[in-house]
Design a protein around this motif. Structure first.
Motif, short mmCIF file in Angstrom:
data_model
loop_
_atom_site.label_atom_id
_atom_site.label_comp_id
_atom_site.label_asym_id
_atom_site.label_seq_id
_atom_site.Cartn_x
_atom_site.Cartn_y
_atom_site.Cartn_z
N PRO A 61 92.91 31.98 70.48
CA PRO A 61 92.54 32.98 69.47
C PRO A 61 91.18 33.61 69.78
CG PRO A 61 92.23 30.76 68.61
CD PRO A 61 92.93 30.61 69.93
N PRO A 62 90.88 34.73 69.12
CA PRO A 62 89.63 35.45 69.38
C PRO A 62 88.37 34.66 69.06
CG PRO A 62 91.19 36.85 68.22
CD PRO A 62 91.78 35.47 68.22
N ARG A 63 88.47 33.58 68.29
CA ARG A 63 87.27 32.81 68.01
C ARG A 63 86.76 32.07 69.26
NH1 ARG A 63 88.34 27.54 66.73
NH2 ARG A 63 90.56 26.98 66.76
N PHE A 64 87.57 32.11 70.31
CA PHE A 64 87.11 31.65 71.63
C PHE A 64 86.62 32.89 72.38
CE2 PHE A 64 88.52 27.23 72.26
CZ PHE A 64 89.28 27.06 71.11
N SER A 65 85.33 32.92 72.71
CA SER A 65 84.79 34.07 73.42
C SER A 65 83.87 33.59 74.53
CB SER A 65 84.04 35.00 72.47
OG SER A 65 82.92 34.34 71.91
N GLY A 66 83.53 34.51 75.43
CA GLY A 66 82.70 34.10 76.55
C GLY A 66 81.79 35.19 77.03
N LEU A 67 80.92 34.80 77.96
CA LEU A 67 80.01 35.73 78.61
C LEU A 67 79.84 35.27 80.04
CD1 LEU A 67 77.05 36.08 76.07
CD2 LEU A 67 78.61 37.91 76.76
N GLN A 68 79.61 36.25 80.92
CA GLN A 68 79.15 35.92 82.26
C GLN A 68 77.88 36.71 82.51
OE1 GLN A 68 81.49 37.12 85.70
NE2 GLN A 68 80.88 35.30 86.84
N VAL A 78 82.74 29.02 70.80
CA VAL A 78 83.86 28.79 69.91
C VAL A 78 83.33 28.83 68.48
CG1 VAL A 78 85.84 27.36 69.32
CG2 VAL A 78 84.88 27.28 71.64
N ASN A 79 83.87 29.74 67.67
CA ASN A 79 83.49 29.85 66.26
C ASN A 79 84.48 29.11 65.37
OD1 ASN A 79 81.28 31.59 66.78
ND2 ASN A 79 82.68 33.33 66.95
N ALA A 80 84.03 28.81 64.15
CA ALA A 80 84.91 28.21 63.13
C ALA A 80 85.71 27.06 63.72
CB ALA A 80 85.83 29.28 62.56
N LEU A 81 85.00 26.07 64.24
CA LEU A 81 85.64 24.95 64.92
C LEU A 81 86.69 24.27 64.06
CD1 LEU A 81 82.55 23.42 66.70
CD2 LEU A 81 84.62 24.28 67.84
N GLU A 82 87.79 23.90 64.71
CA GLU A 82 88.88 23.15 64.06
C GLU A 82 89.00 21.79 64.76
OE1 GLU A 82 92.35 25.60 64.38
OE2 GLU A 82 91.48 27.26 63.23
N LEU A 83 89.62 20.85 64.04
CA LEU A 83 89.77 19.50 64.60
C LEU A 83 90.50 19.54 65.95
CD1 LEU A 83 90.73 17.45 61.41
CD2 LEU A 83 88.48 17.71 62.47
N ASP A 84 91.49 20.43 66.07
CA ASP A 84 92.28 20.53 67.31
C ASP A 84 91.49 21.10 68.49
OD1 ASP A 84 95.58 21.28 65.90
OD2 ASP A 84 94.44 19.42 66.16
N ASP A 85 90.26 21.57 68.23
CA ASP A 85 89.43 22.06 69.33
C ASP A 85 88.79 20.90 70.09
OD1 ASP A 85 88.21 24.84 67.30
OD2 ASP A 85 90.00 24.69 68.58
N SER A 86 88.93 19.70 69.59
CA SER A 86 88.40 18.52 70.29
C SER A 86 89.12 18.38 71.64
CB SER A 86 88.63 17.26 69.46
OG SER A 86 87.90 17.31 68.26
#
Lengths: 113, 111
Positions: A61-68, A78-86
């Motif tokens: 989902p878009p709450r995963f973002s990055g930069l180089q 990672v925004n709005a962390l969820e338990l499954d993001d572990s």
């Protein structure tokens, strides 16, 4: 030759918080990819950056973002962390030479409580 | 059906045994095939990298690709306790596209 380095090695966050993970690519490599590895699973592709632009994204989902950055280092946010993001978050770098294989760092172990 | 299937094991063998690790896949577009070794609390380390069908040997390790059967193998000869790790197969249609990994097979070599 310096390999791929990631920081921090371990991180504990609470559900709903935001996290930033960092990666320094291997010397001479200008492409960075991020993968998520859940316990007992193979790594899953999140996205790839080449010359500071995202040029591929997996089913995240878009709450995963990055930069180089210009020095080819990279961040995963990672925004709005969820338990499954572990999971173990792996950074990998490669050069833009055709068929250049990926070289992985040792990852950041993220635990969301 | 998952794109890449790999038996998670665990697989336990005595020191000196020949180990055979395998993956099957469903996407006929895959052309590049890799085996990574992952020790506990470490990132995957590239072991073997092959293109299309055929065999590739590097020391005690041999990688085989059979595209007609959509089946790849990694053989480890004279296995050592230091080979104890999780072995991940990975593949991709082209050299610069994302890798698709198997689940990994956990191997223990007992002295």
């Amino acid at each position: 030759e310096t390999g791929v380095t990631q920081s921090p090695t371990h991180l504990i966050k609470t559900r709903g918080q935001q996290v930033t993970l960092r990666c320094s690519s291997q010397s001479g490599h200008n492409t960075v990819s991020w993968y998520q590895q859940a316990l007992g699973q193979g790594p899953q592709f999140i996205f790839q950056y080449y010359r500071e632009e995202e040029n591929g994204r997996g089913n995240f989902p878009p709450r995963f973002s990055g930069l180089q950055f210009p020095n080819y280092s990279s961040e995963l946010n990672v925004n709005a962390l969820e338990l499954d993001d572990s999971a173990l978050y792996l950074c990998a770098s490669s050069s833009d030479i055709a068929h250049s294989p990926l070289h992985f760092g040792n990852g950041t172990r993220l635990t969301v409580t | 059906q998952k794109e890449v299937e790999q038996d998670p094991g665990p697989l336990s063998v005595p020191e000196g045994a020949i180990v055979s690790l395998n993956c099957t896949y469903s996407n006929s577009a895959f052309q590049y095939f890799m085996w990574y070794r992952q020790y506990s609390r470490k990132g995957p380390e590239l072991l073997m990298y092959t293109y299309s069908s055929g065999n590739k040997e590097d020391g005690r390790f041999t990688a085989q690709v059979d595209k007609s059967s959509k089946y790849i193998s990694l053989f480890i000869r004279d296995s050592q306790p230091s080979d104890s790790a999780t072995y991940l197969c990975a593949m991709t249609p082209s050299g610069n596209t994302p890798l698709v990994f198997g689940k990994g097979t956990r191997l223990s070599v007992i002295a």
